[in-house]
Design a protein around this motif. Structure first.
Motif, PDB file in Angstrom:
ATOM      1  N   LYS A  38      -6.616   3.042   8.084  1.00 45.79           N
ATOM      2  CA  LYS A  38      -5.882   2.365   7.013  1.00 45.79           C
ATOM      3  C   LYS A  38      -4.831   3.302   6.411  1.00 45.79           C
ATOM      4  O   LYS A  38      -4.952   4.522   6.479  1.00 45.79           O
ATOM      5  CB  LYS A  38      -6.835   1.911   5.903  1.00 45.79           C
ATOM      6  CG  LYS A  38      -7.935   0.958   6.368  1.00 45.79           C
ATOM      7  CD  LYS A  38      -7.374  -0.395   6.734  1.00 45.79           C
ATOM      8  CE  LYS A  38      -8.508  -1.372   7.086  1.00 45.79           C
ATOM      9  NZ  LYS A  38      -7.985  -2.700   7.470  1.00 45.79           N
ATOM     10  N   ASP A 233      -1.594  -0.633   3.791  1.00 48.47           N
ATOM     11  CA  ASP A 233      -2.673  -1.598   3.556  1.00 48.47           C
ATOM     12  C   ASP A 233      -2.993  -1.651   2.060  1.00 48.47           C
ATOM     13  O   ASP A 233      -3.271  -2.714   1.531  1.00 48.47           O
ATOM     14  CB  ASP A 233      -3.934  -1.181   4.329  1.00 48.47           C
ATOM     15  CG  ASP A 233      -3.703  -1.136   5.827  1.00 48.47           C
ATOM     16  OD1 ASP A 233      -3.517  -2.202   6.423  1.00 48.47           O
ATOM     17  OD2 ASP A 233      -3.690  -0.020   6.392  1.00 48.47           O
ATOM     18  N   GLU A 234      -2.963  -0.485   1.416  1.00 47.58           N
ATOM     19  CA  GLU A 234      -3.202  -0.394  -0.022  1.00 47.58           C
ATOM     20  C   GLU A 234      -2.079   0.413  -0.662  1.00 47.58           C
ATOM     21  O   GLU A 234      -1.402   1.188   0.007  1.00 47.58           O
ATOM     22  CB  GLU A 234      -4.551   0.283  -0.313  1.00 47.58           C
ATOM     23  CG  GLU A 234      -5.753  -0.477   0.226  1.00 47.58           C
ATOM     24  CD  GLU A 234      -7.057   0.223  -0.111  1.00 47.58           C
ATOM     25  OE1 GLU A 234      -7.119   0.900  -1.159  1.00 47.58           O
ATOM     26  OE2 GLU A 234      -8.000   0.109   0.677  1.00 47.58           O
ATOM     27  N   SER A 248      -4.746  -3.688  -2.980  1.00 48.39           N
ATOM     28  CA  SER A 248      -4.153  -4.037  -1.700  1.00 48.39           C
ATOM     29  C   SER A 248      -2.672  -4.339  -1.902  1.00 48.39           C
ATOM     30  O   SER A 248      -2.233  -4.706  -2.994  1.00 48.39           O
ATOM     31  CB  SER A 248      -4.854  -5.252  -1.101  1.00 48.39           C
ATOM     32  OG  SER A 248      -4.516  -6.426  -1.833  1.00 48.39           O
TER      33      SER A 248
END
Length: 340
Positions: A38, A233-234, A248
């Motif tokens: 991620k 993603d975040e 997010s």
């Protein structure tokens, strides 16, 4: 990929000391979590503490900077968890992590690469030191890496010095160096800032592909929200050393809760027909100097919604939804306060 964090920064504060002035808290009680596969984007204006936070992970802070509190827990699945803050500077355990398991793409490759060593020699050294490869083996790996990151004529380019390469090729060489030992965590400190739009898109595509290939966790530092929407993603939004909102990308972009995040979103230029065009909405005021930081919320002096507690009481980290948090008194404001 598993959801177990590989790197957890908890309650970290970084202070810069000066012989002539009071100490300055550049980063204040930051909490960040990285997960394998991620990408977490750390966003904010220049000088807000993004790069200092990243350098703290590898203990590459200036001599007058100190991690005053908090922890940086590195927990690869195949080894025992380590608190990087507790490791002695230049100790063998820290050297085993730095550049090997956690690697960094620095903001300006021309000032980060050695001007008196070839690109190949600098990448070779990483694998000779960390993986014990013989020089010939390391050079073959280096050529393969340079080819993988899209540098044409990789074997010849390995013998070039940094000043002989264009900005885009230097950035690719820096990425190859960061990936030399297949790190578990990659920190990218504004890797596309000085590049043209076409090269920027190529670098972002390359990082996405390499992350998919190696399953790395990535901390991507930028002030460009367009890049964040494309790669992350975040997202964690930082202002004057504080992480004011985190969640997010979808949650933060679709429903920002902190006034600073809302102001950043409103200041993005939008494509529109001539009849629908509106003026950009800049954030009023200027960022206070770190030594003039308000005691409470860092954004108080520029916030259109500031009320009595904002200047004196630091907001708590308030949960808005699953994995979406913000530090703002408006989120916990009582009905009587709202009516006043």
């Amino acid at each position: 990929m598993g959801d177990k964090p590989i790197l957890s920064i908890s309650d970290m504060s970084i202070v810069f000391s000066s012989p002539d002035e009071a100490d300055i808290e550049a980063v204040r009680q930051v909490d960040l979590t990285l997960t394998p596969g991620k990408t977490l984007a750390l966003v904010g204006e220049s000088g807000c503490g993004k790069s200092v936070t990243a350098r703290a992970v590898l203990r590459l802070l200036d001599k007058n900077a100190d991690i005053q509190r908090g922890s940086i827990i590195f927990a690869p699945g195949d080894a025992e968890a380590t608190d990087i803050v507790q490791l002695r500077q230049d100790s063998l355990p820290l050297r085993a992590i730095r550049g090997n398991q956690i690697s960094m793409i620095f903001q300006e490759p021309m000032s980060s690469l050695s001007p008196v060593h070839t690109i190949g020699d600098q990448i070779d050294e990483m694998m000779v030191i960390h993986e014990g490869l013989k020089p010939k083996q390391a050079r073959e790996r280096t050529v393969a890496l340079l080819d993988q990151v899209g540098i044409p004529g990789a074997r010849e380019r390995a013998d070039a010095y940094p000043f002989q390469l264009s900005g885009g090729l230097r950035q690719r060489a820096m990425i190859a160096m960061a990936l030399a030992c297949t790190p578990k965590v990659l920190i990218a400190d504004e890797p596309t800032t000085a590049l043209d739009v076409t090269t920027q898109a190529q670098i972002l595509d390359l990082l996405r592909q390499l992350q998919a290939d190696f399953g790395m966790a990535m901390l991507f530092i930028t002030h460009d929200l367009g890049v964040v929407a494309e790669i992350a993603d975040e997202v964690a939004v930082m202002y004057l050393g504080d992480v004011v909102e985190q969640g997010s990308v979808f949650d933060v972009f679709a429903a920002p809760k902190h006034p600073y995040t809302q102001a950043l979103m409103s200041s993005i230029p939008k494509m529109a027909r001539k009849a629908d065009r509106v003026r950009l909405s800049p954030i009023k005021g200027t960022v206070p100097a770190p030594r003039d930081r308000p005691q409470g919320c860092a954004f108080t002096s520029r916030c259109p919604y500031a009320f009595e507690p904002c200047a004196t009481i630091r907001p708590e980290r308030t949960a808005i939804g699953d994995n979406h948090h913000a530090r703002c008194h408006l989120l916990t404001r009582q009905p009587a306060e709202a009516a006043a």
